[in-house]
Structure formats: structure tokens, C-alpha cells
Design an enzyme around this catalytic site. Structure first.
Site, PDB file in Angstrom:
ATOM      1  N   LYS A  68      -3.401  -2.290  -7.630  1.00 37.54           N
ATOM      2  CA  LYS A  68      -3.692  -2.698  -8.744  1.00 37.54           C
ATOM      3  C   LYS A  68      -3.283  -4.063  -9.186  1.00 37.54           C
ATOM      4  O   LYS A  68      -2.128  -4.476  -9.095  1.00 37.54           O
ATOM      5  CB  LYS A  68      -3.128  -1.767  -9.595  1.00 37.54           C
ATOM      6  CG  LYS A  68      -3.557  -1.714 -11.099  1.00 37.54           C
ATOM      7  CD  LYS A  68      -4.663  -0.813 -11.216  1.00 37.54           C
ATOM      8  CE  LYS A  68      -5.456  -0.759 -12.936  1.00 37.54           C
ATOM      9  NZ  LYS A  68      -6.090  -2.299 -12.963  1.00 37.54           N
TER      10      LYS A  68
ATOM     11  N   HIS B  29       0.787  -1.288  -0.088  1.00 32.36           N
ATOM     12  CA  HIS B  29      -0.121  -0.051  -0.080  1.00 32.36           C
ATOM     13  C   HIS B  29       0.907   1.251   0.029  1.00 32.36           C
ATOM     14  O   HIS B  29       0.394   2.362   0.452  1.00 32.36           O
ATOM     15  CB  HIS B  29      -1.058   0.230   1.147  1.00 32.36           C
ATOM     16  CG  HIS B  29      -1.840  -1.073   1.211  1.00 32.36           C
ATOM     17  ND1 HIS B  29      -1.594  -2.376   1.965  1.00 32.36           N
ATOM     18  CD2 HIS B  29      -3.050  -1.325   0.577  1.00 32.36           C
ATOM     19  CE1 HIS B  29      -2.785  -3.046   1.785  1.00 32.36           C
ATOM     20  NE2 HIS B  29      -3.546  -2.612   0.831  1.00 32.36           N
ATOM     21  N   HIS B  30       1.993   1.120  -0.515  1.00 33.84           N
ATOM     22  CA  HIS B  30       2.906   2.391  -0.470  1.00 33.84           C
ATOM     23  C   HIS B  30       2.653   3.321  -1.563  1.00 33.84           C
ATOM     24  O   HIS B  30       2.927   4.526  -1.306  1.00 33.84           O
ATOM     25  CB  HIS B  30       4.318   2.165  -0.794  1.00 33.84           C
ATOM     26  CG  HIS B  30       4.470   1.669  -2.119  1.00 33.84           C
ATOM     27  ND1 HIS B  30       4.127   0.244  -2.517  1.00 33.84           N
ATOM     28  CD2 HIS B  30       5.351   2.221  -3.061  1.00 33.84           C
ATOM     29  CE1 HIS B  30       4.637   0.377  -3.879  1.00 33.84           C
ATOM     30  NE2 HIS B  30       5.302   1.549  -4.111  1.00 33.84           N
ATOM     31  N   ARG B  31       1.830   2.900  -2.367  1.00 37.16           N
ATOM     32  CA  ARG B  31       1.020   3.884  -3.364  1.00 37.16           C
ATOM     33  C   ARG B  31      -0.754   3.390  -3.429  1.00 37.16           C
ATOM     34  O   ARG B  31      -0.789   1.924  -3.370  1.00 37.16           O
ATOM     35  CB  ARG B  31       1.597   3.897  -4.600  1.00 37.16           C
ATOM     36  CG  ARG B  31       2.890   4.266  -4.688  1.00 37.16           C
ATOM     37  CD  ARG B  31       3.062   5.679  -5.588  1.00 37.16           C
ATOM     38  NE  ARG B  31       4.499   6.214  -5.383  1.00 37.16           N
ATOM     39  CZ  ARG B  31       4.734   7.203  -6.236  1.00 37.16           C
ATOM     40  NH1 ARG B  31       4.132   7.858  -7.271  1.00 37.16           N
ATOM     41  NH2 ARG B  31       5.897   7.779  -6.032  1.00 37.16           N
TER      42      ARG B  31
ATOM     43  N   ASP C  27       6.827   3.087 -13.469  1.00 29.59           N
ATOM     44  CA  ASP C  27       6.349   4.354 -13.080  1.00 29.59           C
ATOM     45  C   ASP C  27       4.748   4.425 -13.050  1.00 29.59           C
ATOM     46  O   ASP C  27       4.461   5.514 -13.581  1.00 29.59           O
ATOM     47  CB  ASP C  27       7.114   5.523 -13.707  1.00 29.59           C
ATOM     48  CG  ASP C  27       8.486   5.562 -13.367  1.00 29.59           C
ATOM     49  OD1 ASP C  27       8.849   5.604 -12.105  1.00 29.59           O
ATOM     50  OD2 ASP C  27       9.304   5.991 -13.991  1.00 29.59           O
TER      51      ASP C  27
ATOM     52  N   LYS D 107      -3.367  -8.842  -6.442  1.00 33.67           N
ATOM     53  CA  LYS D 107      -4.173  -9.661  -7.608  1.00 33.67           C
ATOM     54  C   LYS D 107      -5.128 -10.334  -6.989  1.00 33.67           C
ATOM     55  O   LYS D 107      -5.051 -10.724  -5.703  1.00 33.67           O
ATOM     56  CB  LYS D 107      -2.735 -10.561  -7.861  1.00 33.67           C
ATOM     57  CG  LYS D 107      -3.238 -11.664  -9.051  1.00 33.67           C
ATOM     58  CD  LYS D 107      -3.054 -11.233 -10.630  1.00 33.67           C
ATOM     59  CE  LYS D 107      -1.825 -11.224 -11.099  1.00 33.67           C
ATOM     60  NZ  LYS D 107      -1.695 -10.506 -12.268  1.00 33.67           N
TER      61      LYS D 107
ATOM     62  N   LYS E 288       6.351  -4.302 -10.637  1.00 29.36           N
ATOM     63  CA  LYS E 288       5.885  -4.108 -12.094  1.00 29.36           C
ATOM     64  C   LYS E 288       5.645  -2.479 -11.943  1.00 29.36           C
ATOM     65  O   LYS E 288       6.313  -1.985 -12.850  1.00 29.36           O
ATOM     66  CB  LYS E 288       4.923  -4.983 -12.586  1.00 29.36           C
ATOM     67  CG  LYS E 288       4.471  -4.777 -14.151  1.00 29.36           C
ATOM     68  CD  LYS E 288       3.338  -5.675 -14.312  1.00 29.36           C
ATOM     69  CE  LYS E 288       3.564  -7.083 -13.933  1.00 29.36           C
ATOM     70  NZ  LYS E 288       2.485  -8.160 -14.489  1.00 29.36           N
TER      71      LYS E 288
ATOM     72  N   SER F  99      -3.647   0.210 -18.424  1.00 30.77           N
ATOM     73  CA  SER F  99      -4.804   0.206 -17.378  1.00 30.77           C
ATOM     74  C   SER F  99      -4.557   1.450 -16.506  1.00 30.77           C
ATOM     75  O   SER F  99      -5.648   2.351 -16.202  1.00 30.77           O
ATOM     76  CB  SER F  99      -4.352  -0.821 -16.317  1.00 30.77           C
ATOM     77  OG  SER F  99      -5.207  -1.885 -16.771  1.00 30.77           O
TER      78      SER F  99
HETATM   79  N1  GLU Z   1      -3.142  -8.795 -15.270  1.00 36.33           N
HETATM   80  C1  GLU Z   1      -2.360  -7.783 -15.837  1.00 36.33           C
HETATM   81  C2  GLU Z   1      -0.960  -8.059 -15.352  1.00 36.33           C
HETATM   82  O1  GLU Z   1      -0.676  -9.044 -14.706  1.00 36.33           O
HETATM   83  C3  GLU Z   1      -2.762  -6.432 -15.842  1.00 36.33           C
HETATM   84  C4  GLU Z   1      -3.065  -5.736 -14.547  1.00 36.33           C
HETATM   85  C5  GLU Z   1      -3.495  -4.474 -14.652  1.00 36.33           C
HETATM   86  O2  GLU Z   1      -4.049  -3.977 -15.887  1.00 36.33           O
HETATM   87  O3  GLU Z   1      -4.064  -3.791 -13.527  1.00 36.33           O
HETATM   88  O4  GLU Z   1      -0.085  -6.966 -15.295  1.00 36.33           O
END
Ligand code: GLU
Length: 471
Positions: A69, A63-65, A98, A105, A93, A362
Site C-alpha cells: 500500500k 510483502h510481509h503483509r 496496525d 510507493k 508506517k 485508506s
Molecule cells: N500517500 C499517503 C502516504 O504517504 C497515503 C498512502 C495511502 O493511503 O495508501 O501515507
């Protein structure tokens, strides 16, 4: 899992290895590595008159940002360890490219092929309801996206379910990305991961000195490629590499088997053939290989494993002949296979770099959703008029006429997909340059994965430190 080490532990081991090239305090490193939150869900659905218990998860690694996602996958392989490992990879990632998010996930342990569309919709809506109840979804909290076994359709169901609970929330459309374009999605998102794989490979192969070391000439054009998995990522990576990079796809591996052709395979025609026959086997002009993993061992320049994790393991690593492996899937090379490949001199472009195109776009979709307008809408006409003015002046000063086609090209603003692709291209190139600079600064770093983890770790650590938590 590889041997005794879990997938999550193996990600942690890579991080430890990279941390040796940084001065991140030990305690901070432990926090960075830890998976902060895991939601473990069980809910029933009715299938053919009986009840079935569905097993599902959402892990928020860091949760540092915010928001956190990451995608949601529907696969039989899903378990707590897998979502935690994949959430961790999302953290690294996002930092690497950035994208200002923490990693997350989700997963539902099902094979979607065993369910009707109606049942899948029920499962998706029920899962989303659980996320809403536990405050595990929202444009500023946690933003899911497609992953293995899910796509725009599932994202539309997630959005609709979320909005039913959060009626009137102005930014609700930013609660999920990878939505259909007609449902507040963004053009270019569907092919973004595959396109990012191409940009990353092209950038890597543009460095003459690096290519010389592995016995290849500079440039991606004319190189041979083998792809495993013709899902969204694999098919787009292969198509775009073929169309825009002049790459020769010589082998394809799928569930039903592997095919090979020295002369090259037309991926577009192969996709149409598979859609019609349900298989890649028998595609005209190709030979089929006995096993579905055989294509991975073909003699080629580039290998793109774009299916699931654990495909290149102790049992086949020493037979891999590719010079460059682009980990389009997450975790396709196991931790024990990695050193075997590196010893052979293979360049491995790690998953959390090479498949970062998806989350990058995204991010663009989320920005579009929060700004409530399409990119280019405000400035396109202004720019067009300004360029027209400049061209008119140039014409006046030179006495030469600029043709209509040229004028159109020089004065038009970028379309949404052009802007998205240019942002994606820039992101993949910039991140690779940062990784390469790190290798040049640390001559002891031998592999791209370690260098990429060093880049991510430094950024995450500096975020924590600037938060004042670790003064
Ligand atoms: N599922 C993709 C990944 O593993 C996309 C994740 C996303 O767009 O939030 O990077």
C-alpha cells in the site's frame, strides 16, 4: 538526498539505529530493510504534436503483509531512490498504526501543472495499464492512493482503467483508495492525513512531563503554529488545528513566499484569498518574508512541514526555533539535520507516525470496498431502537422527561465520517502511547523517531517469525 547518503539509505540508517534496541536477528533485519520489488516504466505520450518519454516507477518495499500500500506522486523530484525510500516508510508506517499492509510507493516524474487535464488522464491511464500488465495493482496485490500532486480525480481514472481490464472482478473497487466519495470512496479520507497530524500533535502535547522538558505548558490550545505547504495535508492540518484545537497559526510558507502575523492567520480566509489571487503574499494583516523558506525559522511552538522532503537541512537546522516539529510531509528533515534539532531539545514527530492518518483511512476505505456496504448500515437502526428502549426505561424509572434534542443525540448511530474520524483518532492516540511506552522502557532512546522505528520493527519482525520463514 542529504550529502552523500541517498534518501533510501537514510531510512535504512534510522532503522539500524532503532534495531540496536531490539533482538531482531541480523539477517532478518537485512530482509526487513530491503526493497523487494521495483517496477521501472518508460512510456511515450504525445504533447503538442511531439513525443515525450514519461519516466515512472512503482516500488513494493515489503510483502510481509498483503496487499502492499502507498500513494502515487506526480512530481519532478521522482526517481527510483525516492520511491524506494517512500515505500520503505510506508512499511514502517503501516506497522506502527496496525494497518495490515506492506509498504509501496509509486511516482511519475512530471510537474502536473505543465499538462492539460486530458494529458494527465492519458498519463494516468497508461501508467495504470503498465501496473495491470505487470501485476502491480489489485485489491489483494498492491493498492495505490493519492500522494503529492495527485488526488481523488487521478484515483477515479486508476479505478476505471483497472476495471476495464478486470471486468467482473467482484472486489475491483478495492484496487485503489482515496477515490471520490461518489466512486466508492469514503467520507473523511480527503482530510484524513491533516486530521491525523492534529490528533498526533494533540496527543503528544497532552503529556505534562514531556511538555515541561521543552518549556511548554500541557495542551495544544493556544500554542503557535507555522505551516509549510497549503496542499491537502498542510491546509487540513492547519484548519483542523485552528478549529478543533484552538491553535494560533502565525506563519505560512508556500512556493511563492512566506507570510507572518503575530495576531494569527485565519487559514480558511487565507485559502480563499490564495484561490482568488494565486498567492499567499498580500493577505491582509500579514507581513511577507523575503524567502519562501523563511517562515520555517519563525519563533513558534509547532512547525508543520507539509510540502516535500529535504526542507530542514544542514543549512537551516540551527536556526529552527520551534519546540515541536510534526513531519506532515515524508522526509522533510534530512538525516544530517536531525541530530542538530534533537540537540536543541526539539521534539520531532516523525513522518511515518504523524502522517499515518491517510493510510489509516485508506484502510477503512478498502475494508468498506471489500465488505460492499457503508459502515453503520446494518447496525445503526438496531442501535437506535436499543438506545430508545433504554431511554424510555430511564424515563419511566426516574419520572423525568428527556428532551427531544438530547434524545436524538443519545440514540442516533454514528455517521460514516464520525466513525472514520473516531477510528482515526483512536489509531493516532494508540500509536503514540506505544511510542511513548517504548521511550519509557528504554531510557537511552532520546527521540520519538527511534522509538517509533522500534515499535514498527518489532511488529514486522514478529510477522516474519510467525510466518515460519525465520524460525
Ligand atoms: N500517500 C499517503 C502516504 O504517504 C497515503 C498512502 C495511502 O493511503 O495508501 O501515507
Amino acid at each position: 538526498m542529504s550529502g552523500q547518503i541517498s534518501f533510501f539509505e537514510s531510512v535504512g540508517n534510522y532503522v539500524e539505529k532503532a534495531a540496536a534496541y531490539t533482538d531482531i536477528p541480523k539477517g532478518l533485519l537485512q530482509q526487513i530493510k530491503a526493497c523487494n520489488l521495483v517496477l521501472r516504466i518508460r512510456f511515450p505520450i504525445r504533447v503538442n504534436g511531439d513525443y515525450q518519454v514519461i519516466e515512472a516507477y512503482r516500488a513494493q518495499h515489503s510483502h510481509h503483509r498483503l496487499p502492499t500500500k502507498g500513494g502515487i506522486r506526480y512530481a519532478e523530484s521522482v526517481d527510483q531512490d525516492e520511491v524506494m525510500a517512500l515505500a520503505a516508510l510506508m512499511t514502517y508506517k503501516c506497522a506502527l498504526v496496525d494497518v495490515p499492509f506492506g509498504g509501496a510507493k509509486g511516482g511519475i516524474k512530471i510537474n502536473p501543472a505543465n499538462y492539460t487535464v486530458e494529458q494527465l488522464q492519458n498519463i494516468t491511464r497508461r501508467y495504470t495499464t503498465e501496473l495491470v500488465k505487470k501485476n502491480f495493482i489489485g485489491p489483494g496485490i498492491d493498492v495505490p492512493a493519492p500522494d503529492y500532486g495527485t488526488g481523488p480525480r487521478e484515483m477515479a481514472w486508476i479505478l476505471d482503467t483497472y476495471q476495464a481490464f478486470r471486468h467482473g472482478e467482484i472486489d475491483s473497487i478495492g484496487c485503489v483508495t482515496g477515490k471520490p466519495v461518489t466512486q466508492n470512496g469514503i467520507r473523511g479520507r480527503a482530510e484524513a492525513t491533516g486530521r491525523g497530524v492534529f490528533y498526533g500533535l494533540r496527543e503528544c502535547m497532552s503529556h505534562e512531563a514531556d511538555m515541561k522538558k521543552i518549556g511548554l505548558s500541557k495542551g495544544i490550545a493556544g500554542k503557535t503554529m507555522v505551516v509549510q505547504g497549503l496542499g491537502n495535508v498542510g491546509s487540513n492540518a492547519a484548519l483542523i488545528s485552528q478549529h478543533e484545537g484552538d491553535v494560533k497559526v502565525i506563519g505560512v510558507a508556500e512556493r511563492e513566499g512566506s507570510i507572518y502575523s503575530e495576531k494569527g492567520i485565519d487559514v480558511e480566509k487565507l485559502l480563499a484569498f490564495r484561490a482568488e489571487t494565486g498567492s499567499i503574499i498580500g493577505f491582509p494583516g500579514t507581513k511577507s518574508l523575503p524567502n519562501n523558506l523563511d517562515a520555517l525559522e519563525l519563533d513558534c511552538d509547532i512547525l508543520v512541514p507539509a510540502a516535500l522532503e529535504n526542507q530542514i537541512t544542514l543549512s537551516n537546522a540551527d536556526r529552527i526555533k520551534a519546540k515541536v516539529i510534526a513531519e506532515a510531509a515524508n522526509g522533510p528533515v534530512t538525516a544530517d539535520a536531525d541530530p542538530i534539532l534533537l540537540k536543541k531539545g526539539i521534539i520531532i514527530l516523525p513522518d511515518f507516525y504523524i502522517n499515518a492518518g491517510g493510510v489509516t483511512v485508506s484502510y477503512f476505505e478498502w475494508l468498506k470496498n471489500l465488505s460492499h456496504h457503508r459502515f453503520g448500515r446494518l447496525e445503526n437502526r438496531f442501535q437506535h431502537n436499543a438506545f430508545e428502549g433504554i431511554l424510555n426505561k430511564v424515563q419511566e424509572m426516574t419520572g423525568k422527561t428527556i428532551g427531544d434534542r438530547e434524545r436524538d443525540f443519545l440514540t442516533r448511530g454514528g455517521t460514516e465520517v464520525e466513525l472514520v474520524n473516531s477510528g482515526l483518532e483512536d489509531t493516532m492516540i494508540t500509536a503514540y502511547q506505544q511510542i511513548r511506552d517504548t521511550v519509557l522502557q528504554h531510557p537511552k532512546i532520546e527521540d520519538v523517531r527511534t522509538a517509533a522505528f522500534v515499535c514498527s520493527l518489532k511488529k514486522i519482525a514478529s510477522d516474519y517469525i510467525s510466518m515460519g520463514i525465520f524460525p
